[in-house]
Scaffold this motif. Structure first.
Motif, short mmCIF file in Angstrom:
data_model
loop_
_atom_site.label_atom_id
_atom_site.label_comp_id
_atom_site.label_asym_id
_atom_site.label_seq_id
_atom_site.Cartn_x
_atom_site.Cartn_y
_atom_site.Cartn_z
N THR A 275 -21.37 35.36 34.68
CA THR A 275 -20.81 34.15 35.29
C THR A 275 -20.64 34.32 36.79
OG1 THR A 275 -18.56 34.90 34.76
CG2 THR A 275 -19.63 33.46 33.17
N THR A 276 -20.25 35.51 37.23
CA THR A 276 -20.13 35.75 38.67
C THR A 276 -21.50 35.77 39.34
OG1 THR A 276 -18.16 37.09 38.23
CG2 THR A 276 -19.13 37.27 40.41
N ALA B 231 -22.61 32.27 40.01
CA ALA B 231 -21.99 31.74 41.23
C ALA B 231 -22.68 32.31 42.47
CB ALA B 231 -20.50 32.07 41.25
N GLN C 108 -22.47 26.83 34.16
CA GLN C 108 -21.44 27.58 33.44
C GLN C 108 -21.20 26.98 32.07
OE1 GLN C 108 -20.52 30.32 34.61
NE2 GLN C 108 -20.03 30.31 36.77
N THR D 56 -16.89 31.18 44.30
CA THR D 56 -16.43 32.48 43.82
C THR D 56 -15.26 32.32 42.86
OG1 THR D 56 -17.08 33.44 45.95
CG2 THR D 56 -15.65 34.76 44.55
N GLY E 47 -16.55 31.35 39.50
CA GLY E 47 -17.01 32.51 38.76
C GLY E 47 -15.87 33.35 38.23
N ASN F 117 -14.81 33.99 34.42
CA ASN F 117 -14.73 35.40 34.07
C ASN F 117 -13.51 35.67 33.21
OD1 ASN F 117 -13.97 38.19 34.25
ND2 ASN F 117 -15.34 38.45 35.98
#
Length: 760
Positions: A377-378, A381, A585, A633, A636, A640
């Motif tokens: 997921t990060t 982003a 996402q 960020t 993400g 997370n």
């Protein structure tokens, strides 16, 4: 030491050795916002003779490269962006007026007859390719008459690389007359040459072939320039001639200038923030996880070296936001270690007879799913920042992505090799207070003693979240969002003055100079910040002179110019980036989890976005490209956290399918709270250091991430989970299938530690 541990240790040592060598032998590429200089984005536009496409933009770029080289700029960088944009970076150029004048001028390509040495032919006297002076006649025709110029290798005639010229109809007659007059002079006579001049520089002065008769001249389509060209020289000459023949007008749509002192201060401040934040994070995980925490801190230091070496080896241009991303990734690198250690604590607590090494191995195995999902997921982003961001924001996306990959290697290879080796020691296994895994930890102990029923009434938490959103929306409506120049277009210039100047005095001075509409504010360490609408470089020079009258010696610290069309585009791209971030996402989570979990997670991240924008509205902070980087960020990071919680919900629910989901979710939340608290603390140490020590340039960035991480930590538990419980009430999908535990070597099934229903 097992074979797998040995392989990890060897791999870690090899990667670390290569990273150290790269760090010691190579230097990073610094962006202009760190080394000082000017960055321009040029928009190519259609003209009457050429369309602004990829080919004409490439020809324009070559002409501009020659012009900029004439300025004497050290290591300028020119690259094409997309089909019709050119990015120009000029290190150490603080006053872009001269560069803008040279860049924006239309190409002047002319063809001249050569006169006898020492005579005046009505044209300029210029040095030829060998530096010898040529007396030129007046321009016989211009580059606008050139239809096409191509470079080709002549194998049949043995002439090597040549440049062929083709002229338009009228210009072809002028060319025939010019070469016919030159052919009337003897071979080797200077007057038998024809000079091709681009921007007052002779780029070629070929002789007319001896086979051409006097007065006959060369026809348009059969003109070839020969001269022992190398392939690159022939192509460059063709590009220059063609570029002059088809000038594509360019408009400066973005211009950024940063003083060298500001860039140096930003590097120093970021370095201090990185060292202090990393030291605080290392100390924190050492206190919490004892020996294993100290080993994770060693892996964290290795992560810093590997991540930095990757940036240098890949030639990534390190910008100020990119530097912030590198620092931020240090805090996020602890996340995987915390996930593993907390899971290992659970395994050891539920099976006290199990060895420390077995518990640690189980922790790595069970935490893998959450580590992979949270890092993906990060990375999503970071990818969106790179593909949809602009300028320095791209650099942030690159450094964040490299940081995530390096952090996974650090946690899953280096830290695992170190901790598994230590776990085999009898001293570490026997003394519970040393290893940090054999004890449950203070947070987990407190939660086990209180056993709060957080998910008993999920709608209550949703009402609290709705109230927070209402406050944020009120800020957006009442105070309004303050978009930066990057999104509105205009010019923002920051100055340092030798004498203190208050805002009212500066406004009066600028109004007297004709800038009554300029917005004047103070900006921390910068004395005066001026924001205007349409302002060219000459206007900026006048504005600076007006400030110098009241403030003494005035130097420009930062200068940002964004054209209105680019501002609209960047604003549109920002909204597209947010929409794509939410949809991507949602799609990823829907594949990895149930649709109810995915919708709840995305609802939580939308909650975080609204609250963060509302907080900046209430605080009167500017929303710009750097804020967008922070926002993506936070998205993400929020997902997370939600992934970790829902991963545990899915696991526990699969093992207790008949148990009420609210009880399962409550247990999952309580089990993951220690991880949430500890990883959040690691990021907060770094961000606090950035906010306090990072200087004005990173203050808003760090503030946005601080707010976002606090809100995201809350929403991943108190918004996402309650929303999923509410959605599940209307869902008819069965509970997730039971996950079979891996069989041991003997083939007997292994009893899962969670089957006993114990709570920790």
């Amino acid at each position: 030491m097992t074979r797998a541990t040995t392989v990890r240790a060897v791999l870690a040592a090899a990667v670390l050795l290569v990273s150290v060598l790269i760090t010691l032998t190579m230097s990073p590429r610094l962006g202009l916002d760190l080394q000082g200089g000017t960055r321009m984005v040029l928009q190519a536009e259609d003209s009457g003779t050429a369309k602004a496409d990829r080919e004409s933009t490439d020809r324009t770029l070559e002409v501009l490269r020659k012009r900029i080289d004439s300025l004497g700029v050290t290591e300028p960088t020119l690259t094409r962006s997309g089909e019709d944009r050119i990015i120009v970076e000029l290190p150490d150029v603080q006053d872009p007026r001269e560069a803008a004048e040279v860049i924006g001028r239309t190409a002047q390509l002319t063809f001249h007859a050569v006169r006898a040495p020492g005579t005046s032919g009505g044209g300029p006297t210029l040095p030829d390719e060998q530096g010898r002076a040529l007396a030129l006649g007046p321009a016989a025709l211009s580059g606008a008459g050139v239809k096409e110029a191509t470079a080709a290798f002549d194998a049949q005639q043995g002439a090597g690389w040549t440049v062929s010229l083709d002229f338009h109809k009228d210009a072809g007659r002028d060319w025939t007359r010019l070469t016919g007059e030159a052919a009337c002079h003897p071979v080797q006579d200077e007057r038998r040459r024809v000079a091709i001049v681009l921007d007052q520089q002779v780029i070629s002065s070929p002789q007319v072939s001896p086979t051409v008769a006097c007065g006959t001249g060369l026809p348009s389509g059969s003109t070839q320039i020969t001269g022992s060209f190398a392939a690159d020289e022939a192509r460059e000459l063709a590009l220059l001639i063609q570029g002059g023949a088809l000038p594509v007008p360019v408009e400066i749509v973005e211009q950024r200038t940063v003083g060298p002192t500001l860039g140096a201060a930003a590097i120093d401040a970021s370095a201090r923030a990185a060292l202090i934040g990393a030291a605080a994070t290392a100390l924190f995980i050492t206190v919490v996880y004892r020996l294993f925490g100290a080993l994770a801190a060693v892996a964290l230091a290795a992560y810093g070296v590997i991540s930095y070496a990757a940036l240098v080896a890949l030639g990534v241009t390190l910008t100020l936001p990119g530097l912030a991303g590198f620092v931020l990734a240090i805090g996020m690198a602890v996340d995987a270690n915390v996930l593993v250690f907390e899971r290992a604590r659970e395994e050891y607590a539920l099976r006290p007879g199990r060895s420390l090494r077995t518990s640690l191995t189980a922790g790595f195995r069970h935490a893998w799913s959450a580590v992979a999902d949270s890092n993906v997921t990060t990375l999503i982003a970071a990818g969106l920042l790179f593909f949809l961001g602009s300028g320095p924001v791209k650099g942030f996306g690159v450094t964040l992505g490299i940081g995530v990959l390096a952090s996974m290697f650090s946690a899953l290879v280096i830290a695992r090799a170190l901790t598994e080796t230590a776990a085999r020691s009898r001293f570490v296994s026997d003394y519970r207070g040393v290893n940090g895994i054999a004890s449950p930890g203070r947070v987990r102990t407190w939660i086990a003693r209180r056993d709060p029923r957080l998910m008993r009434s999920p709608r209550r938490w949703l009402l609290i979240s709705a109230a927070l959103i209402a406050v944020a929306v009120a800020g957006i409506v009442v105070r309004g969002v303050s978009p930066g120049v990057e999104f509105t277009g205009g010019r923002l210039v920051e100055y340092a003055t030798s004498r203190p100047v208050d805002v009212e005095t500066a406004r009066t001075a600028l109004a007297g100079a004709g800038f009554a509409d300029a917005e004047v504010t103070t900006a921390g360490a910068v004395d005066i910040s001026v924001r205007t609408g349409d302002l060219d470089n000459d206007g900026e020079h006048t504005l600076r002179a007006a400030l110098a009258e009241v403030g003494g010696e005035t130097s420009k610290v930062r200068d940002e110019l964004i054209g209105p069309s680019l501002g609209d585009e960047l604003r549109r791209n920002a909204l597209i980036a947010l929409a794509i971030a939410v949809l991507v996402q949602l799609g990823y989570l829907a594949i990895r989890f149930r649709w109810t979990f995915a919708v709840a997670s995305v609802g939580a991240l939308v909650h975080d976005v609204i609250i963060l924008v509302g907080a900046f509205a209430w605080l009167g902070r500017t929303v710009d490209g750097i804020f967008l980087a922070a926002l993506l960020t936070v998205i993400g990071y929020s997902v997370n956290d939600s992934v970790v919680v829902f991963d545990r919900v899915r696991e526990l629910w699969a093992r207790a399918r008949s148990e009420p989901l609210a009880d399962v979710a409550n247990r999952a939340v309580l089990q993951t709270v220690p991880r949430t608290v500890n990883t959040g603390m690691g990021a907060l140490f770094i961000l606090t250091a950035l906010a306090v020590l990072g200087g004005d340039s990173l203050a808003d960035f760090a503030l946005a991430l601080l707010i976002g991480i606090v809100v995201g930590t809350y929403s991943s538990v108190m918004t996402a989970v309650p929303a999923a419980l509410v959605l599940e009430r209307g869902s008819k999908a069965p509970p997730p299938a039971r996950i079979r535990a891996p069989r041991g070597r003997s083939g007997a099934g292994r009893r899962d530690p969670h089957d006993n229903g114990a709570r920790v």
